[in-house]
Design an enzyme around this catalytic site. Structure first.
Site, PDB file in Angstrom:
ATOM      1  N   TYR A   1     -13.524 -30.302   2.755  1.00 60.40           N
ATOM      2  CA  TYR A   1     -12.556 -29.245   2.447  1.00 60.40           C
ATOM      3  C   TYR A   1     -11.981 -29.516   1.067  1.00 60.40           C
ATOM      4  O   TYR A   1     -11.535 -30.640   0.791  1.00 60.40           O
ATOM      5  CB  TYR A   1     -11.448 -29.225   3.490  1.00 60.40           C
ATOM      6  CG  TYR A   1     -10.394 -28.163   3.260  1.00 60.40           C
ATOM      7  CD1 TYR A   1      -9.101 -28.510   2.864  1.00 60.40           C
ATOM      8  CD2 TYR A   1     -10.673 -26.802   3.416  1.00 60.40           C
ATOM      9  CE1 TYR A   1      -8.126 -27.539   2.653  1.00 60.40           C
ATOM     10  CE2 TYR A   1      -9.696 -25.826   3.207  1.00 60.40           C
ATOM     11  CZ  TYR A   1      -8.435 -26.210   2.828  1.00 60.40           C
ATOM     12  OH  TYR A   1      -7.465 -25.245   2.602  1.00 60.40           O
TER      13      TYR A   1
ATOM     14  N   ASP B   1     -13.359 -35.215  -5.053  1.00 56.55           N
ATOM     15  CA  ASP B   1     -12.087 -34.665  -4.575  1.00 56.55           C
ATOM     16  C   ASP B   1     -11.341 -35.792  -3.866  1.00 56.55           C
ATOM     17  O   ASP B   1     -11.637 -36.105  -2.712  1.00 56.55           O
ATOM     18  CB  ASP B   1     -12.350 -33.485  -3.635  1.00 56.55           C
ATOM     19  CG  ASP B   1     -11.050 -32.894  -3.120  1.00 56.55           C
ATOM     20  OD1 ASP B   1     -11.081 -31.768  -2.583  1.00 56.55           O
ATOM     21  OD2 ASP B   1      -9.995 -33.555  -3.246  1.00 56.55           O
TER      22      ASP B   1
ATOM     23  N   LYS C   1      -1.474 -34.424  -3.073  1.00 55.45           N
ATOM     24  CA  LYS C   1      -0.726 -35.133  -2.034  1.00 55.45           C
ATOM     25  C   LYS C   1       0.144 -36.277  -2.558  1.00 55.45           C
ATOM     26  O   LYS C   1       1.247 -36.031  -3.068  1.00 55.45           O
ATOM     27  CB  LYS C   1      -1.693 -35.580  -0.937  1.00 55.45           C
ATOM     28  CG  LYS C   1      -2.354 -34.365  -0.214  1.00 55.45           C
ATOM     29  CD  LYS C   1      -3.221 -34.775   0.928  1.00 55.45           C
ATOM     30  CE  LYS C   1      -4.095 -33.639   1.414  1.00 55.45           C
ATOM     31  NZ  LYS C   1      -3.424 -32.718   2.333  1.00 55.45           N
TER      32      LYS C   1
END
Ligand code: KE4
Length: 446
Positions: free
Chosen positions: A148, A257, A285
Site C-alpha cells: 500500500y 516506500d 508517520k
C-alpha cells in the site's frame, strides 16, 4: 470474567457519525468492519494506552498506525508542539525547523541527499512516482500485490491495508500469473488509463519481476522494503538486492516506500538494515510524530528536478508546517541507539509470547516480527506473499481482535496490518498482552 467494557457512548457517537461521515470515519480501516464490530471512539492517549469515550483504558498496539513511536502524548513532543503553536501554526513561508528536519532526514537515511516535505504518505508516494517518470522519461510502474502506497489513482492496484478489506478485495489477483494483469483498478473512480500504467506482481516473486522487465520499459519499481500492509511480510533473502540490480539494469528507478519502516526498523530505515539504497525514498508517520507530515527524498541530481529548482511540479499549503516539523524533530531526537534496542527487545518478547500462546491454544499462529513491527498471522507456516496473507483465517483473526478488546487490548483491526510497538511499551505491557492472548485464543479456538 467481568462483563467486559461497555461501549455505549461509542455506539451513540457512531450512530451520529454515520450520518455525517462515510462509514462514520475519516479513514476506512478505522471502521473495524474487518473484525466484525463497530468502531471505538477514542478520547485521549498517554504512553502505551488510550482511553475511549466510555472511559475504557486500552493497551494500544496500533499507536495511530505508526507515527507514535514515542507513544501517545510524549511530554517532549507535546512541549515542542505547544511552543511552536504559540508562535503561529503556519506561515506558508520557509522556516528554520524545515531546514533542520531535512538535515535530520539526510543524516539518517542512506538514500537521502535532499528532501521535499509534504503532508501525507499518499502525497509523498504520488510525488515520488511523478519525479521518477520525469527523470526516466517513462510512464509505467511496477508495484507489488498487497503493498500500500496511499490512495493516489495509479497506486491503488491490488493494494493492501484498508483496500484489502474494503473495495474489490476479492478481485482477481496477480498471484500465480506469469503475465500480470496490467492496471486492475482497485477502486471505482480510478481511470483505466491511469490503472493501465501500473503493473502488479506478487511480492518475493523474482520470475514475475523479470517477466515484466522483459516486456515493459518502467519508470519505477516501488516497494515497501518491509511490507506491512499485507501484514508484515519479510523480503526473501536477497530480494531487495535483486530489485536494486534489476532496476539499475533496466533503467527503472527503485523507490522504497518507508512510510512505515522509516526511522522505525532502524535509524536509517530498512535501506540501512538491508544495505540496499533506493533511488528515491518515501517517508511519513514517524517523521511527523503524530502530526500530518511526510516526505520524499533522494540524491541531489534527482531532487533538483522538483519545482522550483526544476520543472517537476509539486506543492502544498501546509507542507513542512511548524507544528508537524516540531513534532517530527522532537520525535527523531528520542530515537537513539538505546531506543532501537528497546524496540527490538519489546518486539521480540511479544513475538515469542504470542507464538507460545498460539501453541498452547492449538491455534495456527505464525508471528512475523522485526524491530518495531509485528504481525500474528492466523496461518499455518510462514506468509511470504499477499496470496498467502489472504489465505489466513480472517474470521479467527477477527474473533481474536474482538476478544482482545474485551480484555482491554486494542489491536490493529485487520489481518493486513502490523502492530506498532513504541518506546512507551514495557515488558509489563507485553506480559499483559500475552496473558490476554492466551485467554482470548482459548476462547476463540473453541
Ligand atoms: P497516508 O496517506 O495515510 O499518510 O500514507 C499512506 C501510506 C503510504 N505508504 C505506506 C507504506 C503506508 O503504510 C501508508 C499508510 N498506512 C496506513 C496503515 N497501514 C494508514 C492507515 C489508514 O489508512 O487509515
Amino acid at each position: 470474567m467481568s462483563a467486559g467494557p461497555s461501549w455505549a457512548r461509542s455506539q451513540e457517537l457512531y450512530a451520529r457519525a454515520v450520518d455525517l461521515l462515510p462509514g462514520g470515519v475519516n479513514s476506512p480501516v478505522r471502521a473495524m468492519t474487518a473484525i466484525g464490530r463497530d468502531p471505538i471512539f477514542v478520547s485521549q492517549g498517554s504512553g502505551a494506552e488510550v482511553v475511549d469515550v466510555d472511559g475504557n483504558r486500552l493497551l494500544d498496539w496500533m499507536c495511530s498506525w505508526g507515527p507514535l513511536i514515542a507513544g501517545h502524548a510524549h511530554p517532549a513532543v507535546v512541549e515542542a508542539v505547544t511552543a511552536a503553536a504559540a508562535l503561529g501554526t503556519s506561515f506558508g513561508a520557509p522556516t528554520m525547523a524545515e531546514v533542520e528536519l531535512a538535515a535530520e532526514v539526510v543524516d539518517r537515511v542512506p538514500g537521502a541527499e535532499m528532501v521535499r516535505m509534504v503532508s501525507s504518505g499518499t502525497e509523498a508516494a504520488m510525488s515520488a512516482i511523478r519525479l521518477a517518470r520525469a527523470a526516466s522519461g517513462r510512464e509505467k510502474l511496477l508495484k507489488f500485490a498487497g503493498a500500500y502506497h496511499g490512495h493516489s489513482d495509479g497506486l491503488l492496484a491490488e493494494a493492501g491495508s484498508g483496500v484489502a478489506t474494503a473495495v474489490g478485495a476479492g478481485s482477481p489477483g496477480s498471484e500465480g500469473r506469469t503475465v500480470p494483469p496490467a492496471g486492475v483498478p482497485a477502486s471505482p473512480g480510478v481511470p483505466s488509463v491511469q490503472a493501465a500504467a501500473t503493473l502488479v506482481v506478487p511480492w518475493n516473486d523474482r520470475e514475475a519481476v523479470e517477466a515484466v522487465l522483459a516486456e515493459h520499459e518502467l519508470a519505477a519499481i516501488i516497494a515497501e522494503p518491509y511490507p506491512a500492509n499485507m501484514g508484515l511480510v519479510a523480503p526473501a533473502e536477497g530480494f531487495l538486492a535483486f530489485l536494486r540490480e534489476h532496476a539499475e539494469r533496466s533503467g527503472a528507478l527503485l523507490v522504497f516506500d518507508e512510510v512505515i519502516s522509516g526511522f522505525r526498523v532502524a535509524r536509517g530505515g530498512a535501506q540501512e538494515r538491508e544495505g540496499v539504497t533506493p533511488d528515491l525514498t518515501v517517508l511519513g508517520k514517524v517523521i511527523g510524530g503524530g502530526l500530518p507530515a511526510a516526505a520524499y527524498a533522494g540524491p541531489v541530481e534527482l531532487m533538483q528536478l522538483v519545482a522550483p529548482a526544476g520543472d517537476v511540479y509539486q506543492a502544498g499549503t501546509l507542507s513542512g508546517n511548524p507544528l508537524a516539523t516540531a513534532a517530527g524533530l522532537a520525535t527523531l531526537e528520542l530515537l537513539d541507539s538505546a531506543a532501537y534496542d528497546r524496540l527490538e527487545s519489546i518486539s521480540r518478547a511479544l513475538a515469542d509470547g504470542l507464538r507460545e500462546a498460539g501453541r498452547e491454544a492449538g491455534v495456527p499462529l505464525h508471528v512475523s516480527f522485526t524491530t518495531g513491527l509485528l504481525t500474528p498471522f492466523f496461518h499455518e507456516g510462514p506468509v511470504r506473499s499477499y496470496g498467502e496473507a489472504r489465505a489466513c483465517d480472517l474470521d479467527l483473526h477477527a474473533a481474536f481482535c474482538r476478544a482482545m478488546l474485551t480484555r482491554g487490548v486494542y489491536l490493529p483491526p485487520s489481518q493486513f496490518e502490523a502492530w506498532f510497538p513504541s518506546l512507551a511499551h514495557t515488558e509489563e505491557h507485553v506480559e499483559r498482552t500475552v496473558a490476554a492472548a492466551r485467554d482470548a485464543l482459548a476462547e476463540v479456538a473453541r
